[in-house]
Scaffold this motif. Structure first.
Motif, PDB file in Angstrom:
ATOM      1  N   ALA A   1      80.089  -0.565  44.862  1.00 35.57           N
ATOM      2  CA  ALA A   1      78.873   0.253  44.935  1.00 35.57           C
ATOM      3  C   ALA A   1      78.759   0.925  46.301  1.00 35.57           C
ATOM      4  O   ALA A   1      78.362   2.090  46.402  1.00 35.57           O
ATOM      5  CB  ALA A   1      77.642  -0.608  44.656  1.00 35.57           C
ATOM      6  N   TRP A   2      79.122   0.232  47.349  1.00 36.17           N
ATOM      7  CA  TRP A   2      79.081   0.813  48.697  1.00 36.17           C
ATOM      8  C   TRP A   2      80.085   1.959  48.825  1.00 36.17           C
ATOM      9  O   TRP A   2      79.769   3.010  49.366  1.00 36.17           O
ATOM     10  CB  TRP A   2      79.362  -0.277  49.731  1.00 36.17           C
ATOM     11  N   ARG A   3      81.301   1.760  48.275  1.00 38.59           N
ATOM     12  CA  ARG A   3      82.335   2.805  48.322  1.00 38.59           C
ATOM     13  C   ARG A   3      81.899   4.047  47.556  1.00 38.59           C
ATOM     14  O   ARG A   3      82.230   5.163  47.943  1.00 38.59           O
ATOM     15  CB  ARG A   3      83.658   2.280  47.758  1.00 38.59           C
ATOM     16  N   GLN A   4      81.179   3.878  46.453  1.00 34.33           N
ATOM     17  CA  GLN A   4      80.720   5.003  45.631  1.00 34.33           C
ATOM     18  C   GLN A   4      79.432   5.622  46.164  1.00 34.33           C
ATOM     19  O   GLN A   4      79.006   6.657  45.673  1.00 34.33           O
ATOM     20  CB  GLN A   4      80.439   4.535  44.202  1.00 34.33           C
ATOM     21  N   GLY A   5      78.787   4.932  47.105  1.00 38.14           N
ATOM     22  CA  GLY A   5      77.502   5.410  47.594  1.00 38.14           C
ATOM     23  C   GLY A   5      76.358   5.104  46.643  1.00 38.14           C
ATOM     24  O   GLY A   5      75.331   5.789  46.654  1.00 38.14           O
ATOM     25  N   THR A   6      76.529   4.094  45.808  1.00 44.85           N
ATOM     26  CA  THR A   6      75.506   3.757  44.810  1.00 44.85           C
ATOM     27  C   THR A   6      74.894   2.375  45.057  1.00 44.85           C
ATOM     28  O   THR A   6      74.312   1.803  44.140  1.00 44.85           O
ATOM     29  CB  THR A   6      76.115   3.801  43.397  1.00 44.85           C
ATOM     30  N   LEU A   7      75.010   1.886  46.276  1.00 45.12           N
ATOM     31  CA  LEU A   7      74.502   0.535  46.556  1.00 45.12           C
ATOM     32  C   LEU A   7      72.975   0.482  46.461  1.00 45.12           C
ATOM     33  O   LEU A   7      72.418  -0.430  45.853  1.00 45.12           O
ATOM     34  CB  LEU A   7      74.965   0.061  47.938  1.00 45.12           C
TER      35      LEU A   7
ATOM     36  N   LEU B   1      71.811   0.594  42.869  1.00 43.61           N
ATOM     37  CA  LEU B   1      72.140  -0.676  42.222  1.00 43.61           C
ATOM     38  C   LEU B   1      71.071  -1.712  42.529  1.00 43.61           C
ATOM     39  O   LEU B   1      70.620  -2.438  41.641  1.00 43.61           O
ATOM     40  CB  LEU B   1      73.513  -1.177  42.679  1.00 43.61           C
ATOM     41  N   TRP B   2      70.640  -1.780  43.770  1.00 36.77           N
ATOM     42  CA  TRP B   2      69.604  -2.732  44.160  1.00 36.77           C
ATOM     43  C   TRP B   2      68.249  -2.369  43.569  1.00 36.77           C
ATOM     44  O   TRP B   2      67.400  -3.238  43.366  1.00 36.77           O
ATOM     45  CB  TRP B   2      69.506  -2.831  45.685  1.00 36.77           C
ATOM     46  N   GLN B   3      68.024  -1.083  43.304  1.00 34.89           N
ATOM     47  CA  GLN B   3      66.749  -0.672  42.716  1.00 34.89           C
ATOM     48  C   GLN B   3      66.671  -1.027  41.236  1.00 34.89           C
ATOM     49  O   GLN B   3      65.598  -1.114  40.671  1.00 34.89           O
ATOM     50  CB  GLN B   3      66.540   0.830  42.909  1.00 34.89           C
TER      51      GLN B   3
END
Length: 165
Positions: free
Chosen positions: A133-139, A142-144
């Motif tokens: 998720a961090w690599r994709q910029g979606t972290l 994801l947490w939301q």
């Protein structure tokens, strides 16, 4: 605690709890009411999977399946809902779960002692999922979690087909 409880109590607490039955409250009620039929004193819930490993067995509890399964299902929900199926969070979470199970089984065979599967499953699911998720910029999304608008659509729908649990 799990690894040293046998030194304190004389047996491994995790194994004793996992292999014991559960007291049946219906049996106490039937006894108190003097009902004319017998009710089993112990319940053996289907909350565990027993895997034979040569001369011994491995027990995989319901929590070992359900808790990491919630994280995996969150990854699938976010893949489909927030990212339109373009994200690769779900396959990474499933692969992490498989690796965690393999690590758990390997530790069981190497140490020849009961192992808490969550000790291996949770890090093997959570760490790769967060790295992806961090690599994709979606972290942050994801947490939301899932978007609230979809939940509101289900509750406002006039059809009685949907039940919000």
């Amino acid at each position: 605690w799990v690894f040293f409880s046998s030194n304190i109590f004389g047996e491994n607490v995790m194994v004793a709890v996992a292999m014991s039955g559960t007291a049946n409250p219906a049996a106490r009620l039937a006894k108190a009411l003097s009902l004319p039929f017998k009710v089993p004193e112990l319940i053996s819930l289907p909350a565990k999977i027993v895997i034979p490993l040569g001369e011994s067995v491995s027990v995989l509890g319901l929590g070992d399946i359900a808790l990491p399964g919630l994280i995996v299902s969150l990854a699938l929900k976010c893949d489909r809902q927030r990212f339109g199926g373009t994200s690769r969070l779900f396959p990474v979470a499933v692969a992490g779960y498989v690796v965690g199970l393999l690590c758990s089984m390997l530790a069981l065979l190497v140490f020849n002692a009961a192992q808490p599967a969550l000790l291996y499953l949770v890090p093997c699911v959570v760490i790769p999922l967060h790295v992806q998720a961090w690599r994709q910029g979606t972290l942050r999304p994801l947490w939301q979690g899932p978007e609230k608008k979809d939940l509101e659509e289900i509750t406002e729908d006039d059809d009685d087909e949907y039940v919000l649990i």
